[in-house]
Design a protein around this motif. Structure first.
Motif, PDB file in Angstrom:
ATOM      1  N   GLN A  95      50.640  43.437  33.362  1.00  0.00           N
ATOM      2  CA  GLN A  95      51.056  42.020  32.796  1.00  0.00           C
ATOM      3  C   GLN A  95      49.739  41.110  33.595  1.00  0.00           C
ATOM      4  O   GLN A  95      48.651  40.757  32.623  1.00  0.00           O
ATOM      5  N   GLU A 151      46.374  42.441  33.084  1.00  0.00           N
ATOM      6  CA  GLU A 151      45.616  42.124  31.972  1.00  0.00           C
ATOM      7  C   GLU A 151      45.447  41.105  31.725  1.00  0.00           C
ATOM      8  O   GLU A 151      44.037  41.461  31.107  1.00  0.00           O
ATOM      9  N   GLU A 160      40.380  40.396  31.184  1.00  0.00           N
ATOM     10  CA  GLU A 160      40.241  39.854  30.025  1.00  0.00           C
ATOM     11  C   GLU A 160      39.669  39.167  31.284  1.00  0.00           C
ATOM     12  O   GLU A 160      38.569  38.464  30.717  1.00  0.00           O
TER      13      GLU A 160
END
Lengths: 504, 306
Positions: A170, A173, A177
């Protein structure tokens, strides 16, 4: 598109080794450019030249069409180049704001800086509290400190060295971004990694280094991971072959083990339970600093616990030290190769004798039998293909991957009943990593139990039969590794909790 | 026994004098250790400062000039330590011990002709009205300038370490030298400067003993103050304010036990003499529950290639 940074013919030699040999490539504006290569391929040296830490022997760099030759990091930063380091660049005892100030030329008063930190961290979705002490932060949060430190200088090129090695899926990610948002702003990123799937997902271009030379470039999106790996290694290599799990008897049993933290910034173990069977490999994942070191110390015998908390073959061993446990067949290989798993300035023979003397009978009546010790060290070197001039070389002189092969081999060849390893392939090149994993699999296939603590999830999924995660010193229930999705693993690692606003 | 002979006002005034050498030495060593260097040569730098300052003060007649040269003398000796540990990468502990032994030797050589000589006295502050106030006057307004310099130094070092950019850099170097180097800070240069500052402070502390506290020169007259300063830095958790409190405590108990000896207290003199050491250490051990604040790179050799 125009090139932001052009490297031409960069060469740097150290005594006995050419780290970079005539390296040339371009990094375009608003491009995420991957730099790929095994350990020792010359990635770090190249990056250090761009960042002004090392002076090239030959070759030139051009930044925005102007000659660029930084003689120190300050000059590189002034020219718009920022770097997020893989390790050693944060100060545990200082606050976030102080850490950021140290990486900037003109930090101004800390109060204003704190406001700017909050502003930038919110803009890029990297929540952080400027007043918290860095030593109390998680790995993901620490990385945010580094990224924000770079962003406050408004860089044109951001260099990232192995940024995801300590992050949960997570967190990865979130990082991606952020990096894509930076690219949208027109900034370029030089991304160093050997996680090929990540590079395929993120990067626009890739340059591959081997033995200090550029051996190829590719568009990662259109290239398979296997093709890139083979360019890195220069040959096809074998992926470890897994064997079915034997349904053996219980070897090691941990019942409700709780231990205080061993160091100031350590994590206490809370109520850890686990049962290891013969022929089984248990993989334990988790973000660094969630109790991995403490668990290894508790199993190796460096930290003692209640006698009954840990049993080996039904025998309580909680109060035994490392030597006593080795005699019974419980061996361990810690994460830190130099200084923990091996004594840096001692020879391989001496290092082999240090852990091998009990099970290999290298000592008699308190005297070391040097001939047997040397034979044992040489067996490890041969069996594990350790590249070294000989058993009398100092441990320090070996490259990371070779020393790791030696350290693991030393334990495996003692034929332990249970082997516990922490980060067995950290910083090891792909071929050596595959060899180490194969050795662990073979050991389990011969009836031993293996516990692998690692932050490399791919590795754990590949070799372990059951998987558990450490989070804040607690071990999640173990689940069969086959069939676990990345999402489920991320939740087990407790990735979600890290996405909240940092500790205040 | 005659406790009535102990005048509390004089006691406080003289404990400040007794504490000053310790303040100088400890605050200097604190800065050195904050930069990640453990210099065990404090005692040696103090005694060299004591004799350098003494000689210059006697020859020129100016105690202030003496203090200046004491600082230079201490810094020169510490330069040797800096060269050994920062450039030749020698291990810090034995280098510091060697510095102490060498300083004791050099100082007795330098001081051969100065035994029994009386140095010029340092002028005391004499502010009309203020210095004549009862109680407050003798305690606050009638000391020599060097004592005030010590107090100012503590405040300056506190400000430098906690508020200034350069102080942040120094702490960073002591906390994680590799990281500081990677950020482009000149680790060796910063450490050498810190070592020189520590040497100068220790030198002034030593000269304060030979020029003010016991105005004379005898071999080995620092008598372990340098070692107490080293312990003080650790037990003060590397905090300037606490180091000052510790120094006053030590000075206070020293002066008090001397007074008690004079008053004829029925406790063997040996126990009284050891009391300052024991009490200071006990109190500081209780104060230093958070001993965690040791600089991360303390005592470790730094070389750019590793």
């Amino acid at each position: 598109m125009t090139a932001l940074l052009n490297l031409h013919g960069l060469t740097k030699a150290y005594p006995g080794v050419i780290a970079n040999d005539d390296v040339s490539f371009d990094i375009d504006k608003a491009e995420i450019h991957a730099l790929l290569g095994e350990n020792g391929a010359g990635k770090s040296t190249l990056v250090k030249m761009i960042y002004g830490l090392v002076k090239p022997d030959a070759g030139t760099m051009t930044l925005n069409g102007k000659p660029f030759a930084p003689h120190e990091p300050r000059a590189a930063r002034a020219a718009g180049i920022a770097m997020v380091f893989q390790h050693f660049s944060l100060f545990d005892a200082l606050t976030v704001a102080e850490n950021v100030a140290l990486g900037m030329e003109d930090a101004g008063p800390l109060r204003d800086l704190s406001n700017r930190i909050e502003e930038v961290s919110n803009r890029y979705g990297l929540p952080l509290s400027p007043a918290s002490r860095v030593g109390d932060l998680s790995a993901g949060e620490r990385q945010r400190v580094e990224i924000i430190r770079c962003l406050l200088q408004d860089p044109q090129l951001l260099i990232m060295d192995e940024p995801t090695s300590v992050l949960t899926p997570q967190e990865v990610e979130i990082l991606f971004e952020t990096l894509r948002a930076l690219k949208e702003d027109g900034r370029s990123i030089l991304y160093i990694s050997h996680k090929l799937e990540e590079i395929r997902a993120l990067c626009d271009a890739a340059t591959i280094l081997r033995h200090g030379q550029v051996v190829g470039s590719c568009i990662p999106r259109d290239t398979t991971a296997r093709a890139m790996a083979e360019m890195m290694v220069g040959a096809a290599f074998e992926t470890p072959e897994t064997r079915p799990q034997g349904s053996g008897e219980v070897l090691l049993d941990i019942q409700s083990l709780s231990l205080p933290a061993t160091s100031q910034f350590g994590t206490p173990l809370r109520d850890v339970s686990l049962t290891l069977h013969a022929g089984e490999i248990i993989g334990i994942g988790g973000v660094a600093g969630n109790g991995q070191d403490e668990l290894l110390a508790a199993l190796s015998g460096e930290t003692r616990s209640d006698a009954a908390a840990i049993t080996l073959d039904g025998q309580p061993i909680g109060r035994l030290g490392p030597t006593g446990r080795r005699a019974l067949g419980l061996s361990a290989a810690p994460e830190e190769r130099l200084g923990h798993a091996a004594a840096p300035d001692m020879s391989l023979t001496e290092n082999a004798a240090l852990t091998g003397h009990v099970r290999e009978k290298l000592a008699r009546r308190g005297f070391i039998d040097w001939r047997r010790a040397r034979d044992f060290a040489e067996r490890v070197i041969t069996a594990f293909d350790v590249r070294t001039p000989g058993a009398s070389s100092a441990a320090r002189s070996l490259s990371g991957g070779n020393l790791q092969k030696f350290v693991i081999g030393r334990e495996v060849l003692q034929r332990p009943r249970v082997l516990v390893v922490n980060q067995p392939t950290w910083g090891v090149d792909a071929a050596a990593a595959a060899a180490i994993r194969q050795a662990l699999i073979d050991l389990a296939a011969d009836g031993a139990g293996v516990i692998v603590i690692s932050q490399d999830l791919d590795e754990l999924m590949e070799i372990s039969h059951r998987f558990g995660a450490l989070n804040g010193g607690r071990l999640s229930p173990l689940r069969p590794a086959a069939g676990l999705t990345l999402e489920e693993v991320g939740l087990m690692l407790g990735g979600a909790h890290d996405m909240e606003v940092a500790h205040v | 026994m005659n406790f009535g002979a102990i005048d509390p006002v004089l006691l406080i005034a003289s404990l400040m004098v007794a504490a000053t050498p310790l303040i100088f030495a400890a605050i200097g060593e604190l800065v050195v250790e904050k930069a990640g260097v453990l210099n065990l040569g404090v005692e040696g730098m103090m005694i060299v400062g004591a004799i350098s300052g003494f000689i210059i003060a006697v020859e020129t007649g100016s105690p202030m000039l003496g203090l200046l040269f004491a600082a230079i003398g201490g810094a020169l000796l510490s330069l040797l330590f800096a060269i050994l540990t920062q450039l030749a990468l020698a291990t810090q502990v034995p280098s510091g011990l060697a510095l102490t032994l060498m300083g004791l030797g050099i100082s007795s050589l330098m001081g051969q002709d100065y035994v029994g000589v009386k140095p010029p006295t340092m002028a005391r502050l004499d502010i009309p009205v203020l210095s004549d106030l009862p109680v407050v006057g003798p305690i606050l307004y009638s000391h020599d300038p060097a004592l005030y310099l010590g107090l100012v130094l503590v405040a300056c070092v506190w400000w430098f370490l906690n508020r200034s950019r350069a102080g942040l850099t120094l702490r960073a170097v002591g906390e994680n030298a590799e990281a500081a180097f990677a950020l482009g800070y000149k680790v060796v240069r910063i450490r050498v400067l810190a070592i020189l500052f520590g040497g100068a402070c220790a030198g002034v502390g030593g000269a304060y003993i030979s020029l003010v506290r016991v105005p004379q020169w005898t071999e080995g007259m620092t008598a372990g103050i340098g070692w107490i300063a080293l312990a003080l830095v650790v037990f003060a958790s590397w905090k300037p304010g606490r180091a000052m409190i510790g120094a006053y405590l030590f000075g206070g108990v020293t002066v008090l036990q001397l007074n008690l000896q004079a008053a004829g207290l029925a406790i063997p003199v040996e126990y009284l003499s050891m009391s300052p050491y024991i009490i200071t250490i006990l109190v500081l051990v209780f104060l230093s529950a958070d001993r965690s604040s040791a600089p991360g790179s303390l005592g470790r050799i730094f070389h750019a290639s590793r």
